[in-house]
Design a protein around this motif. Structure first.
Motif, PDB file in Angstrom:
ATOM      1  N   GLU A 296     116.468  63.260  28.990  1.00 57.38           N
ATOM      2  CA  GLU A 296     116.562  63.064  27.541  1.00 57.38           C
ATOM      3  C   GLU A 296     116.014  64.257  26.762  1.00 57.38           C
ATOM      4  N   GLU A 297     115.177  65.044  27.407  1.00 57.60           N
ATOM      5  CA  GLU A 297     114.552  66.184  26.736  1.00 57.60           C
ATOM      6  C   GLU A 297     115.429  67.426  26.888  1.00 57.60           C
ATOM      7  N   PRO A 298     115.834  68.075  25.793  1.00 54.26           N
ATOM      8  CA  PRO A 298     116.632  69.306  25.909  1.00 54.26           C
ATOM      9  C   PRO A 298     115.872  70.396  26.657  1.00 54.26           C
ATOM     10  N   GLY A 299     116.620  71.248  27.313  1.00 48.91           N
ATOM     11  CA  GLY A 299     116.033  72.346  28.070  1.00 48.91           C
ATOM     12  C   GLY A 299     116.997  72.803  29.149  1.00 48.91           C
ATOM     13  N   THR A 300     116.531  73.701  30.004  1.00 50.56           N
ATOM     14  CA  THR A 300     117.328  74.182  31.131  1.00 50.56           C
ATOM     15  C   THR A 300     116.726  73.632  32.417  1.00 50.56           C
ATOM     16  N   TYR A 301     117.561  72.979  33.224  1.00 51.77           N
ATOM     17  CA  TYR A 301     117.072  72.268  34.403  1.00 51.77           C
ATOM     18  C   TYR A 301     117.825  72.723  35.654  1.00 51.77           C
ATOM     19  N   PRO A 302     117.085  72.888  36.771  1.00 50.79           N
ATOM     20  CA  PRO A 302     117.753  73.249  38.022  1.00 50.79           C
ATOM     21  C   PRO A 302     118.318  72.021  38.726  1.00 50.79           C
ATOM     22  N   LEU A 303     119.400  72.246  39.449  1.00 49.60           N
ATOM     23  CA  LEU A 303     120.007  71.222  40.301  1.00 49.60           C
ATOM     24  C   LEU A 303     120.411  71.915  41.597  1.00 49.60           C
ATOM     25  N   TRP A 304     120.108  71.284  42.726  1.00 51.85           N
ATOM     26  CA  TRP A 304     120.449  71.854  44.026  1.00 51.85           C
ATOM     27  C   TRP A 304     121.366  70.906  44.787  1.00 51.85           C
ATOM     28  N   VAL A 305     122.262  71.484  45.571  1.00 52.36           N
ATOM     29  CA  VAL A 305     122.987  70.717  46.574  1.00 52.36           C
ATOM     30  C   VAL A 305     122.762  71.405  47.916  1.00 52.36           C
ATOM     31  N   VAL A 306     122.416  70.596  48.921  1.00 49.14           N
ATOM     32  CA  VAL A 306     122.227  71.083  50.291  1.00 49.14           C
ATOM     33  C   VAL A 306     123.327  70.460  51.141  1.00 49.14           C
ATOM     34  N   VAL A 307     124.116  71.305  51.786  1.00 46.40           N
ATOM     35  CA  VAL A 307     125.260  70.852  52.580  1.00 46.40           C
ATOM     36  C   VAL A 307     124.880  70.913  54.058  1.00 46.40           C
ATOM     37  N   ARG A 308     125.085  69.810  54.764  1.00 48.88           N
ATOM     38  CA  ARG A 308     124.856  69.753  56.210  1.00 48.88           C
ATOM     39  C   ARG A 308     126.156  69.364  56.893  1.00 48.88           C
ATOM     40  N   ASP A 309     126.342  69.887  58.103  1.00 54.97           N
ATOM     41  CA  ASP A 309     127.588  69.594  58.813  1.00 54.97           C
ATOM     42  C   ASP A 309     127.435  68.502  59.865  1.00 54.97           C
ATOM     43  N   GLY A 310     126.281  67.825  59.893  1.00 54.80           N
ATOM     44  CA  GLY A 310     126.076  66.756  60.859  1.00 54.80           C
ATOM     45  C   GLY A 310     125.805  67.246  62.262  1.00 54.80           C
ATOM     46  N   HIS A 311     125.682  68.543  62.439  1.00 56.55           N
ATOM     47  CA  HIS A 311     125.398  69.122  63.750  1.00 56.55           C
ATOM     48  C   HIS A 311     124.143  69.972  63.609  1.00 56.55           C
ATOM     49  N   LEU A 312     124.279  71.271  63.426  1.00 51.18           N
ATOM     50  CA  LEU A 312     123.127  72.159  63.290  1.00 51.18           C
ATOM     51  C   LEU A 312     123.184  73.023  62.037  1.00 51.18           C
ATOM     52  N   GLY A 313     124.348  73.056  61.376  1.00 55.05           N
ATOM     53  CA  GLY A 313     124.558  73.993  60.281  1.00 55.05           C
ATOM     54  C   GLY A 313     124.138  73.459  58.926  1.00 55.05           C
ATOM     55  N   MET A 314     123.890  74.393  58.006  1.00 57.71           N
ATOM     56  CA  MET A 314     123.420  74.036  56.669  1.00 57.71           C
ATOM     57  C   MET A 314     123.707  75.180  55.707  1.00 57.71           C
ATOM     58  N   SER A 315     123.940  74.833  54.435  1.00 55.80           N
ATOM     59  CA  SER A 315     123.977  75.812  53.345  1.00 55.80           C
ATOM     60  C   SER A 315     123.485  75.111  52.090  1.00 55.80           C
ATOM     61  N   TRP A 316     123.185  75.884  51.054  1.00 51.05           N
ATOM     62  CA  TRP A 316     122.720  75.272  49.813  1.00 51.05           C
ATOM     63  C   TRP A 316     122.937  76.228  48.654  1.00 51.05           C
ATOM     64  N   CYS A 317     122.831  75.670  47.450  1.00 54.39           N
ATOM     65  CA  CYS A 317     122.826  76.520  46.258  1.00 54.39           C
ATOM     66  C   CYS A 317     122.115  75.802  45.128  1.00 54.39           C
ATOM     67  N   ARG A 318     121.722  76.598  44.152  1.00 52.10           N
ATOM     68  CA  ARG A 318     121.066  76.111  42.935  1.00 52.10           C
ATOM     69  C   ARG A 318     121.925  76.484  41.737  1.00 52.10           C
ATOM     70  N   VAL A 319     121.984  75.576  40.768  1.00 48.62           N
ATOM     71  CA  VAL A 319     122.623  75.885  39.498  1.00 48.62           C
ATOM     72  C   VAL A 319     121.685  75.426  38.384  1.00 48.62           C
ATOM     73  N   ASP A 320     121.584  76.210  37.325  1.00 48.97           N
ATOM     74  CA  ASP A 320     120.772  75.851  36.166  1.00 48.97           C
ATOM     75  C   ASP A 320     121.685  75.310  35.073  1.00 48.97           C
ATOM     76  N   VAL A 321     121.350  74.124  34.578  1.00 45.00           N
ATOM     77  CA  VAL A 321     122.183  73.433  33.595  1.00 45.00           C
ATOM     78  C   VAL A 321     121.413  73.314  32.282  1.00 45.00           C
ATOM     79  N   VAL A 322     122.050  73.697  31.199  1.00 48.29           N
ATOM     80  CA  VAL A 322     121.449  73.563  29.873  1.00 48.29           C
ATOM     81  C   VAL A 322     121.701  72.147  29.362  1.00 48.29           C
ATOM     82  N   VAL A 323     120.627  71.452  29.021  1.00 50.97           N
ATOM     83  CA  VAL A 323     120.718  70.124  28.409  1.00 50.97           C
ATOM     84  C   VAL A 323     120.416  70.290  26.926  1.00 50.97           C
ATOM     85  N   ARG A 324     121.353  69.871  26.093  1.00 49.77           N
ATOM     86  CA  ARG A 324     121.205  70.101  24.645  1.00 49.77           C
ATOM     87  C   ARG A 324     121.035  68.781  23.888  1.00 49.77           C
TER      88      ARG A 324
END
Length: 324
Positions: A296-324
């Motif tokens: 509810e509070e305006p600002g810039t907030y990080p969001l991450w997604v971590v991707v797993r392949d169900g075996h041994l592999g992984m990747s991830w990224c961060r995105v910053d979202v402006v809440v107005r």
């Protein structure tokens, strides 16, 4: 212990215990939310570079903090490799993986980013060399005490056809005090086609795609169009790219009959935020989308997604979202 269980259950049922557990997606303190080996399946003699994602409630990357130290170790011993192959019952070997023990390898960080460390392939190769047969005219290797007859042959078959999982240990210290411990499996193999990590993520927020695939940083998702902004309190749809078939792989395992079979990877998406709430902590197709309720509070907030392949592999990224 049994006498305590029923009263506690009664208190839970009556709502008398107000235990406010934070959902897994909400970052309220220092957390390890990603630990990736590259490659996830390494051939013998190949270096493995580990990278971690450690964040706190501010969204800061703790690996870059001046008062934070990362200590990486791997127990590399013949006993660990035999256990990883599922053959521990045929061995009386032990290892010395205590702090300072001869089988505990402290990983190299020289020349790497602060969130990374390297396991030299030569360290694993030296252990497995004890099992290898010599070339023509070469000396026979010394027998390894504690190994049952036939165990070496079985182990070499597992390594050649499937691979052996090992584990890296990451300890995080702040001002000299341990605050976090994490583990991640990786594998060593002789297969010609080891599996790989998922590609850098790509997903959409309310239909607007962000991606980590085209920039210089494979862990930073940037908008493919206009800058991202959402209304305070809005319900924002999060939907991974539908290209999973292009990168999901198969990998061999031994089934209960001792026969090699092919398993298929499956994509899992873990979502993390420092504010607001996510409807589903982890998603998987066919229902891999979810919803983030923006704060509810305006600002810039990080969001991450971590991707797993169900075996041994992984990747991830961060995105910053402006809440107005």
């Amino acid at each position: 212990m049994r006498r305590l269980a029923l009263p506690l259950l009664a208190l839970f049922a009556a709502g008398c215990l107000d235990l406010d557990f934070d959902p897994p997606h909400l970052i309220k303190e220092a957390r390890i939310i990603g630990l990736r080996p590259e490659p996830p399946e390494a051939q013998f003699g190949e270096d493995v570079v580990f990278t971690t994602l450690i964040v706190d409630e501010t969204g800061a990357d703790l690996s870059e903090a001046p008062d934070v130290e990362l200590r990486w170790t791997v127990c590399v011993s013949l006993a660990a490799i035999i256990r990883g192959a599922g053959l521990g019952a045929g061995s009386e070997l032990d290892d010395d993986c205590r702090e300072g023990g001869e089988d505990l390898i402290r990983l190299d960080t020289e020349g790497l980013p602060p969130n990374a460390a390297r396991l030299p392939g030569a360290e694993v190769l030296a252990v497995v060399a004890q099992l290898m047969m010599p070339g023509p005219g070469g000396p026979m290797p010394e027998p390894v005490p504690g190994l049952e007859p036939g165990l070496i042959d079985s182990l070499l078959v597992v390594i050649a056809e499937v691979g052996v999982p090992l584990s890296v240990r990451l300890e995080v210290y702040r001002q000299g005090e341990q605050i976090l411990v994490g583990f991640k499996r990786f594998a060593i193999t002789m297969r010609a086609d080891p599996t790989t990590n998922p590609p850098p993520p790509r997903f959409s927020l309310d239909g607007a795609f962000v991606s980590a695939r085209d920039g210089d940083d494979p862990t930073l998702c940037v908008p493919e169009g206009d800058a991202l902004s959402v209304e305070a309190g809005a319900e924002v749809a999060l939907d991974p790219d539908d290209d999973e078939e292009a990168w999901l792989e198969t990998y061999p395992v031994f089934n209960f009959d001792g026969v090699v079979q092919e398993n298929e990877e499956s994509a899992y998406y873990s979502w993390f935020v420092t504010a607001g709430s996510v409807a589903d902590d982890i998603t998987q197709r066919p229902n891999d989308d979810t919803t983030w309720t923006a704060p509810e509070e305006p600002g810039t907030y990080p969001l991450w997604v971590v991707v797993r392949d169900g075996h041994l592999g992984m990747s991830w990224c961060r995105v910053d979202v402006v809440v107005r």
